[in-house]
Design a protein around this motif. Sequence first.
Motif, PDB file in Angstrom:
ATOM      1  N   SER A   1       0.833  -1.205   0.000  1.00 50.30           N
ATOM      2  CA  SER A   1       0.000   0.000   0.000  1.00 50.30           C
ATOM      3  C   SER A   1       0.865   1.251   0.000  1.00 50.30           C
ATOM      4  O   SER A   1       2.084   1.179   0.192  1.00 50.30           O
ATOM      5  CB  SER A   1      -0.891   0.000   1.246  1.00 50.30           C
ATOM      6  N   GLU A   2       0.232   2.396  -0.173  1.00 51.83           N
ATOM      7  CA  GLU A   2       0.951   3.670  -0.072  1.00 51.83           C
ATOM      8  C   GLU A   2       1.546   3.830   1.320  1.00 51.83           C
ATOM      9  O   GLU A   2       2.653   4.352   1.475  1.00 51.83           O
ATOM     10  CB  GLU A   2       0.025   4.841  -0.408  1.00 51.83           C
ATOM     11  N   GLY A   3       0.815   3.373   2.326  1.00 52.45           N
ATOM     12  CA  GLY A   3       1.314   3.423   3.697  1.00 52.45           C
ATOM     13  C   GLY A   3       2.549   2.554   3.889  1.00 52.45           C
ATOM     14  O   GLY A   3       3.513   2.959   4.544  1.00 52.45           O
ATOM     15  N   ASP A   4       2.501   1.352   3.307  1.00 53.31           N
ATOM     16  CA  ASP A   4       3.661   0.462   3.362  1.00 53.31           C
ATOM     17  C   ASP A   4       4.855   1.106   2.666  1.00 53.31           C
ATOM     18  O   ASP A   4       5.987   1.043   3.153  1.00 53.31           O
ATOM     19  CB  ASP A   4       3.368  -0.879   2.679  1.00 53.31           C
ATOM     20  N   ALA A   5       4.585   1.717   1.517  1.00 53.20           N
ATOM     21  CA  ALA A   5       5.650   2.370   0.751  1.00 53.20           C
ATOM     22  C   ALA A   5       6.274   3.502   1.561  1.00 53.20           C
ATOM     23  O   ALA A   5       7.498   3.675   1.560  1.00 53.20           O
ATOM     24  CB  ALA A   5       5.099   2.893  -0.577  1.00 53.20           C
ATOM     25  N   LYS A   6       5.452   4.230   2.278  1.00 49.16           N
ATOM     26  CA  LYS A   6       5.956   5.325   3.118  1.00 49.16           C
ATOM     27  C   LYS A   6       6.873   4.775   4.210  1.00 49.16           C
ATOM     28  O   LYS A   6       7.938   5.331   4.481  1.00 49.16           O
ATOM     29  CB  LYS A   6       4.790   6.100   3.731  1.00 49.16           C
ATOM     30  N   LEU A   7       6.464   3.681   4.825  1.00 51.11           N
ATOM     31  CA  LEU A   7       7.287   3.071   5.877  1.00 51.11           C
ATOM     32  C   LEU A   7       8.608   2.536   5.319  1.00 51.11           C
ATOM     33  O   LEU A   7       9.657   2.684   5.957  1.00 51.11           O
ATOM     34  CB  LEU A   7       6.513   1.945   6.568  1.00 51.11           C
ATOM     35  N   LEU A   8       8.567   1.931   4.132  1.00 52.29           N
ATOM     36  CA  LEU A   8       9.797   1.449   3.496  1.00 52.29           C
ATOM     37  C   LEU A   8      10.747   2.612   3.190  1.00 52.29           C
ATOM     38  O   LEU A   8      11.961   2.500   3.373  1.00 52.29           O
ATOM     39  CB  LEU A   8       9.483   0.674   2.214  1.00 52.29           C
ATOM     40  N   LYS A   9      10.171   3.719   2.756  1.00 47.74           N
ATOM     41  CA  LYS A   9      10.991   4.896   2.454  1.00 47.74           C
ATOM     42  C   LYS A   9      11.625   5.444   3.727  1.00 47.74           C
ATOM     43  O   LYS A   9      12.811   5.776   3.745  1.00 47.74           O
ATOM     44  CB  LYS A   9      10.144   5.965   1.767  1.00 47.74           C
ATOM     45  N   GLU A  10      10.837   5.533   4.792  1.00 46.90           N
ATOM     46  CA  GLU A  10      11.349   6.061   6.054  1.00 46.90           C
ATOM     47  C   GLU A  10      12.423   5.155   6.656  1.00 46.90           C
ATOM     48  O   GLU A  10      13.443   5.630   7.140  1.00 46.90           O
ATOM     49  CB  GLU A  10      10.208   6.247   7.051  1.00 46.90           C
ATOM     50  N   ALA A  11      12.182   3.855   6.616  1.00 49.02           N
ATOM     51  CA  ALA A  11      13.091   2.915   7.272  1.00 49.02           C
ATOM     52  C   ALA A  11      14.335   2.610   6.446  1.00 49.02           C
ATOM     53  O   ALA A  11      15.427   2.478   6.993  1.00 49.02           O
ATOM     54  CB  ALA A  11      12.350   1.611   7.580  1.00 49.02           C
ATOM     55  N   PHE A  12      14.164   2.483   5.127  1.00 52.89           N
ATOM     56  CA  PHE A  12      15.258   1.991   4.288  1.00 52.89           C
ATOM     57  C   PHE A  12      15.574   2.866   3.080  1.00 52.89           C
ATOM     58  O   PHE A  12      16.382   2.474   2.240  1.00 52.89           O
ATOM     59  CB  PHE A  12      14.935   0.573   3.788  1.00 52.89           C
TER      60      PHE A  12
END
Length: 70
Positions: free
Chosen positions: A31-42
């Motif tokens: 999801s867009e939310g998952d993508a945001k978390l991936l961007k923030e974390a990695f």
Amino acid sequence: MNINKFVDKKYEKLSLKQIAASPVDALQGISEGDAKLLKEAFKVKTVADLAKLKYVRWAKAICVLAEGEE
């Protein structure tokens, strides 16, 4: 290979190079939310970034090697 099973509908007609350069949420199930978390974390922004992520490569290598382990 039918790439349509792996990407969201709006990405189905793109070339593989275009999909690789697309946001990670182009992949079905991210999801867009998952993508945001991936961007923030990695710092993962694209499908290619995700594929190149060292943790993904390490996990894949471990799984491949585990298949040959006795």
